[in-house]
Design an enzyme around this catalytic site. Sequence first.
Site, PDB file in Angstrom:
ATOM      1  N   LYS A 190      94.279  39.519  56.786  1.00 22.84           N
ATOM      2  CA  LYS A 190      93.500  40.682  57.260  1.00 22.84           C
ATOM      3  C   LYS A 190      94.267  41.438  58.350  1.00 22.84           C
ATOM      4  CE  LYS A 190      89.663  40.878  54.871  1.00 22.84           C
ATOM      5  NZ  LYS A 190      89.698  39.750  54.014  1.00 22.84           N
ATOM      6  N   LYS A 194      95.047  36.924  42.654  1.00 23.45           N
ATOM      7  CA  LYS A 194      93.661  36.472  42.505  1.00 23.45           C
ATOM      8  C   LYS A 194      92.749  37.665  42.216  1.00 23.45           C
ATOM      9  CE  LYS A 194      90.646  36.107  45.854  1.00 23.45           C
ATOM     10  NZ  LYS A 194      89.303  35.838  46.365  1.00 23.45           N
ATOM     11  N   LYS A 199      87.760  41.975  44.737  1.00 18.24           N
ATOM     12  CA  LYS A 199      87.314  43.361  44.901  1.00 18.24           C
ATOM     13  C   LYS A 199      88.344  44.173  45.675  1.00 18.24           C
ATOM     14  CE  LYS A 199      83.505  41.130  45.806  1.00 18.24           C
ATOM     15  NZ  LYS A 199      82.423  40.596  46.592  1.00 18.24           N
TER      16      LYS A 199
HETATM   17  P1  ADP Z   1      86.387  39.034  46.668  1.00 22.47           P
HETATM   18  O1  ADP Z   1      87.744  38.393  46.869  1.00 22.47           O
HETATM   19  O2  ADP Z   1      86.292  39.768  45.390  1.00 22.47           O
HETATM   20  O3  ADP Z   1      85.948  39.874  47.865  1.00 22.47           O
HETATM   21  P2  ADP Z   1      84.594  37.109  47.745  1.00 22.47           P
HETATM   22  O4  ADP Z   1      85.598  36.805  48.813  1.00 22.47           O
HETATM   23  O5  ADP Z   1      83.361  37.867  48.124  1.00 22.47           O
HETATM   24  O6  ADP Z   1      85.335  37.838  46.560  1.00 22.47           O
HETATM   25  O7  ADP Z   1      84.189  35.720  47.074  1.00 22.47           O
HETATM   26  C1  ADP Z   1      82.875  35.240  46.874  1.00 22.47           C
HETATM   27  C2  ADP Z   1      82.976  33.859  46.226  1.00 22.47           C
HETATM   28  O8  ADP Z   1      83.636  33.949  44.964  1.00 22.47           O
HETATM   29  C3  ADP Z   1      83.783  32.850  47.056  1.00 22.47           C
HETATM   30  O9  ADP Z   1      83.233  31.567  46.892  1.00 22.47           O
HETATM   31  C4  ADP Z   1      85.157  32.939  46.443  1.00 22.47           C
HETATM   32  O10 ADP Z   1      85.917  31.769  46.645  1.00 22.47           O
HETATM   33  C5  ADP Z   1      84.811  33.142  44.975  1.00 22.47           C
HETATM   34  N1  ADP Z   1      85.886  33.888  44.309  1.00 22.47           N
HETATM   35  C6  ADP Z   1      86.208  35.195  44.541  1.00 22.47           C
HETATM   36  N2  ADP Z   1      87.259  35.566  43.778  1.00 22.47           N
HETATM   37  C7  ADP Z   1      87.608  34.464  43.058  1.00 22.47           C
HETATM   38  C8  ADP Z   1      88.616  34.210  42.086  1.00 22.47           C
HETATM   39  N3  ADP Z   1      89.459  35.163  41.709  1.00 22.47           N
HETATM   40  N4  ADP Z   1      88.694  32.981  41.554  1.00 22.47           N
HETATM   41  C9  ADP Z   1      87.820  32.008  41.919  1.00 22.47           C
HETATM   42  N5  ADP Z   1      86.844  32.176  42.829  1.00 22.47           N
HETATM   43  C10 ADP Z   1      86.727  33.395  43.403  1.00 22.47           C
END
Ligand code: ADP
Length: 347
Positions: free
Chosen positions: A129, A209, A212
Amino acid sequence: MPDATVESPRPGAALSGKRLRVLSGMQPTGRMHLGNYLGALRNWVQLQDQYECVFFVADYHSLTTVTDPASIRPAITEMVLDWLATGLDPQRSIIFRQSDLPEVAELHLLLSMTTPLGWLERVPSYKEKVAQFPDNQNYGLLGYPVLQAADILLPRADRVPVGEDQAPHIELTREIARRFNHLFGQVFPEPQGLFTEIPRVMGTDGVSKMSKSRGNTIGMLDSPEQIRKTVMTMVTDVERPLRSDAGHPERCNVCALHRFFSPDRLAEIWQGEREARTGCVEVKRWLAEAIADHFAPMREKRAGLAAQPGLVDDVLADGARRARVAARETLNMAREACGLAVSSTAV
Ligand code: ADP
Ligand code: TRP
């Protein structure tokens, strides 16, 4: 890490004294994508059968990066509708909004007193970040995992189902709990992460990965047409420049997703790729259809839920009321352990 499907209840572990307690949350920063679903949400739904489950919307956390306040409340409603459509059941699980339980902010403060700065400066998400937002290096970003630890420790959770990217936060929570217990006496159980067999879903770019913030997501409840459009943009096997070249399904993200969405046809699809009998376009088209079919019942359920005005507000209000009981009890234990007055308004 423990396997959620075989774990038996440990008497006296959770506050209710019966089943192990699960807690997890997500920031309200957009609609659910396949990474959220395969890495966490699908697990949440299944865990409801065996655990006492608490799920929450991490809206305080979202203030570390969200710059448009007007977007937060609608995003919460959209996300909770996605959760309910996927199968989270407010009768069986407590579903609440973090900011409805300001007790978490006080526990965050207490935990911050015993958390060494060096532990926080080493957290991978903090470093990312800082690199991403060099002009917005606020305290909230550094304290993010302490607030996350407070989320987990407040209901005295035993297990935390999340994707792999969250593992460092869970590990830090354990360290924060251990240090607090060591200094002030046993207050918190040490929680453990729970991961699915697909803990890290790759994005449409095939190299990072799905997230969003990277704009490489496939929305799980998007229309079939939108799913098809997004899937057709996916990067496939980069070592197969020509249709006539043999493919490497084990290194192709589209083939990896077929593992989950097309289990009955997997061997045939992978073999077709290896022998160059199929091309990437067909394999993507099949994937788009399989994804759209998998989520069809949930899309339909969501439309019904979205048509009920006030549903999400009611679910969250009821969840906050139920979550507050354990929160106040734990907060009083922590206050007492630290030498503070036990709040007369608590419990
Ligand atoms: P993003 O990275 O899209 O902002 P979040 O950080 O809000 O997603 O993640 C919400 C939940 O979904 C967490 O438990 C996170 O570990 C899981 N998660 C998000 N992206 C992935 C991914 N690509 N593979 C596996 N788990 C994920
Ligand atoms: N950091 C998590 C994410 O970005 C969200 C979160 C906040 C969380 N507090 C939590 C997850 C407590 C599990 C437990 O996805």
